[in-house]
Design a protein around this motif. Sequence first.
Motif, short mmCIF file in Angstrom:
data_model
loop_
_atom_site.label_atom_id
_atom_site.label_comp_id
_atom_site.label_asym_id
_atom_site.label_seq_id
_atom_site.Cartn_x
_atom_site.Cartn_y
_atom_site.Cartn_z
N PRO B 3 0.83 -1.19 0.00
CA PRO B 3 0.00 0.00 0.00
C PRO B 3 0.87 1.25 0.00
N ALA B 4 0.46 2.19 -0.79
CA ALA B 4 1.30 3.37 -0.98
C ALA B 4 1.33 4.20 0.29
N LEU B 5 2.52 4.65 0.63
CA LEU B 5 2.66 5.53 1.78
C LEU B 5 2.71 6.96 1.29
N ILE B 6 2.24 7.84 2.13
CA ILE B 6 2.36 9.26 1.77
C ILE B 6 3.82 9.63 1.88
N PRO B 7 4.40 10.20 0.80
CA PRO B 7 5.83 10.52 0.87
C PRO B 7 6.09 11.58 1.93
N SER B 8 7.29 11.52 2.49
CA SER B 8 7.60 12.51 3.51
C SER B 8 7.85 13.85 2.83
N LEU B 9 7.13 14.87 3.26
CA LEU B 9 7.20 16.16 2.58
C LEU B 9 8.26 17.07 3.18
N GLY B 10 8.75 16.70 4.36
CA GLY B 10 9.68 17.58 5.08
C GLY B 10 10.83 18.10 4.24
N PRO B 11 11.58 17.22 3.57
CA PRO B 11 12.74 17.72 2.84
C PRO B 11 12.38 18.69 1.73
N ALA B 12 11.15 18.61 1.23
CA ALA B 12 10.78 19.45 0.09
C ALA B 12 10.03 20.70 0.50
#
Lengths: 204, 483
Positions: B3-12
Amino acid sequence: MIIETLCFYLFAAVTLFSAFMVISSRNPVHSVLFLILAFINSAALFLLLGAEFLAMILIIVYVGAVAVLFLFVVMMLDIDFEEMRRGFLQYLPIGALIGAVLLAELLLVLGTWAVSPEAAEMAAAPTPPVEEVSNTAALGQLLYTHYVYLFQAAGMILLVAMVGAIVLTHRTRKGVKKQNIGEQVRRRRSDAVEIKKVQPGQGI
Amino acid sequence: MTPALIPSLGPAVPEILLAVAAMALLMVGVFRGNGASNLVGWLSVAALGVAAVLTLGLPGERVLTFSNMFVVDGFARFVKVMVLMSSALAIIMSMNWLDRENINRFEYPLLVLLAALGMAMMVSANDLISLYVGLELQSLSLYVLAAIRRDSAVSTEAGIKYFVLGALASGMLLYGSSLIYGFTGTTNFDALATLFGREGYSASIGLIFGIVFLAAGLAFKVSAVPFHMWTPDVYEGAPTPVTAFFAVAPKIAALALFSRIVLGPFAEMIDQWRQIIVFLAIASMVLGAVAAIVQTNIKRLMAYSSIGHVGYALVGLAAGTEEGVRGLLIYLAIYLAMNVGAFICILAMRRKDGMTEEIRDLAGLAQTRPGMAAALAIFMFSLAGIPPLAGFFGKFYVFVAAVNAGLVGLAVIGVIASVIGAYYYLRIVKIMYFDEPAAEFEAPMSRELGIVVTAAAVFTVLFVLYPSPILDSAAVAAAALVP
């Protein structure tokens, strides 16, 4: 099985034929119509491969939008194609020469072509098995999870293209009548109708 | 499939902020009309500033996100701060000019903002696809910016020329990427690096073809010889603040991208790409030095000067060592300060009847405007690489890195080219100080620009006394790229 093969050769032959007619027919409108035929047959080839989503997209986007746009352009701009072709023979030798050189180079590269073992091994494209999900769902899963970054970035590129087109070409022209919905809705009877008592025989 | 995980947005976060700010400011501009262009301009500068601060706040170690397509490391942070800073300066430089030329368009700062977003994405690319997408976002914005004076024939011509040649370069880059994908089966930089790092891996001809095409596309974007033909025409035709932007931020981003590619995935294939870079460096340095001598237009001169400077920066890359990357980064930081300063002076070359761009118009500037003449002289001496100004140290570190990497010949050619190049920089100083004064320029530069130009001049002069902040952070950044 045999029907599938027959269908393949039929569609492929029609695609090739109509592609050839696109570049050889004298009337540009015929060219566009042959292009549409080529698109529809390629869509049928996609269907044979089991890529139903691509097949439908090809018809909706390319036939429905792009080809119709071409048709409009061809019909609205009165381009003299004979005029454009006139210089063709003049440039043929040099064009043929460059083409031949490119072909030779490509053949040299392709001559040593071998499917590299790494390609098969690294190509772990995270596609779900075909049996479980339809390919529309599979594409959606890839596009909105694995490739979501690129999807959004492509959206930004389209935004820039839109802003750019407006910046470079939009001019506010004078005397254009624009619709103002608010004003139209606010309009009352008293703004538009005036009752004048006209005496008989006098006019206004 | 998991199942797809929400990508971590922190670095971006800086990129997301830029994207959201661009869209919000677009709305502000659309609803408030062109009267809001100053407001949109300052808000864009603020957005770039906040993004730079957020970039500095990111963790120092290497973080991957978005299915490993996006990377943040020390290198990306250092370069992004430079890119965001120079984009903000480009907007500040343009505001006064936009008012005076009556190009009251709120889209101008927005396009710079979107270009900055594209550049930040390029710097953080960890995949051939994200590389291309970032590059294209940046290039598209730049094409429009070059043609933003749509009523002027030269500006439109510059835009079209840049667009057509840029599209060709993108085509080459894509062709190269597809060859690389075809021969390796992956577009991810980390996967490519592991693949090439294997025992006994030998590159096939097709793969080398791919690298050559990729390098050609990137060389176009950094305007290295022989892919430089567009540079003088575009720099001359584009409005001056746009030229100032072109000469700094996109070059920094593209050079950073170039280094990330050749030292990341293709680090093991140094023998293959080093000859390309060495050739590009030599050709750019020599052509930049020789062709600039005969120029009479200062923007064309700066174009050839920037071609030459790309050559010097590529010397650091050709070394292929951590020291070389450090030299490259120091070079870029110093180049940023010198070029921004020089272009602000060029922007101030204005008479009653409009901008002037001829070098002879600078004659006798020392008598009519001593402050501006002194600043421009400092930048010219520094661009020529005369000690103890900052420009000297930029060249010094790349040449030392090249010598230590065994590329003595390259360093010698670089020194010779910079001696030749010194001629045309010094000629400008001579014209300003020893020639009969030409007609005086109109009103002095605005207060903001005065502050920026003073800061750039002070940096250029005093770098020798206190170089450690830049040297240290460049070293950290280089260590992040070259393991």
